[in-house]
Design a protein around this motif. Sequence first.
Motif, PDB file in Angstrom:
ATOM      1  N   ASP A   1      -4.084  -2.036  -5.647  1.00  0.00           N
ATOM      2  CA  ASP A   1      -3.467  -2.404  -4.367  1.00  0.00           C
ATOM      3  C   ASP A   1      -4.132  -3.681  -3.858  1.00  0.00           C
TER       4      ASP A   1
ATOM      5  N   ASP B   1      -8.249  -4.052  -1.495  1.00  0.00           N
ATOM      6  CA  ASP B   1      -8.002  -4.679  -0.194  1.00  0.00           C
ATOM      7  C   ASP B   1      -9.111  -4.220   0.754  1.00  0.00           C
TER       8      ASP B   1
ATOM      9  N   ASN C   1      -6.609   0.513   3.054  1.00  0.00           N
ATOM     10  CA  ASN C   1      -5.512   1.404   3.469  1.00  0.00           C
ATOM     11  C   ASN C   1      -5.101   2.399   2.382  1.00  0.00           C
TER      12      ASN C   1
ATOM     13  N   THR D   1       0.833  -1.206   0.000  1.00  0.00           N
ATOM     14  CA  THR D   1       0.000   0.000   0.000  1.00  0.00           C
ATOM     15  C   THR D   1       0.865   1.252   0.000  1.00  0.00           C
TER      16      THR D   1
HETATM   17 MG    MG Z   1      -1.844  -2.955   2.101  1.00  0.00          MG
END
Ligand code: MG
Length: 252
Positions: A125, A40, A44, A17
């Motif tokens: 991500d 994700d 994040n 991230t």
């Molecule tokens: Mg991450």
Amino acid sequence: MGKIIAVANQKGGVGKTTTTVNLSAALAEKGKKVLIIDIDPQGNASSGFGVDKNNEENTSYTLIMDDCTINEAIMKDVMENVDLVPSNMNLAGAEVELIDVPHRETILRNALDYVRDSYDYIFMDCPPSLNILTVNAMTAADSVLVPIQCEFYALEGLSQLIYTINMVRKRLNKSLVIEGIVMTMYDSRTNLSQQVVEDVRANSRQKVYKTMIPRNVRLAEAPSYGQPITVYDPRSAGADAYRALADEIIAG
Ligand SMILES: [Mg+2]
Ligand SMILES: Nc1ncnc2c1ncn2[C@@H]1O[C@H](COP(=O)(O)OP(=O)(O)OP(=O)(O)O)[C@@H](O)[C@H]1O
């Protein structure tokens, strides 16, 4: 046509991230137009740009469940030249909910087809897992960027990651390649960091970027301010490292 890059490593906490957010910001600073897809459930990358992910109606979850279009899911200008599809915990249910969905591996690829011409780079991500979300990203991607943390067990799990990439290449996405390996949290004062880098360079046949991301406290602080490093501390070693990595990515 934009280049689509999955940032993946099933190991947790290796810098996926941090790399997605700050490499994107560095490319944006150089005038490149970037889209980030946060896939994700931890979200994040979304909070890294200060997005209040739990207040967003449209996210990567509603996109993957076909409850909205890609254009509805895109938040424009989370910083200059960066758009984002946010994510939140709802996405954790996607794996189970997708079990009966035909062609569930190609949902993201089909969605990104509509927008890839509008960007120079699209980064996804990935979560710390080789699940259907990561497979979706790899199926949509031109390449996989693999962050590896400079620590003792760095290479552990890499063969499993490469096995998954090969499986996706065989069954779902013939042209998928490994973009390269980026060494993260490098500490030049320790022998361990240097040994790990030598080990990775010697044992993987993949491209390892010259740029290594140093362990830098400003990189760890920036997300709590909802800012990428180029905004939070533009003169930090972390910002410079991600700018150098951006140059290598642009050079191809
Ligand atoms: Mg991450
Ligand atoms: N170069 C760095 N210097 C200092 N801290 C870092 C650096 N890179 C990442 N971190 C910190 O290490 C932690 C893990 O990084 P990050 O969240 O980017 O990893 P990740 O691979 O995305 O994790 P996950 O697998 O949970 O998604 C975070 O707290 C982050 O702020």
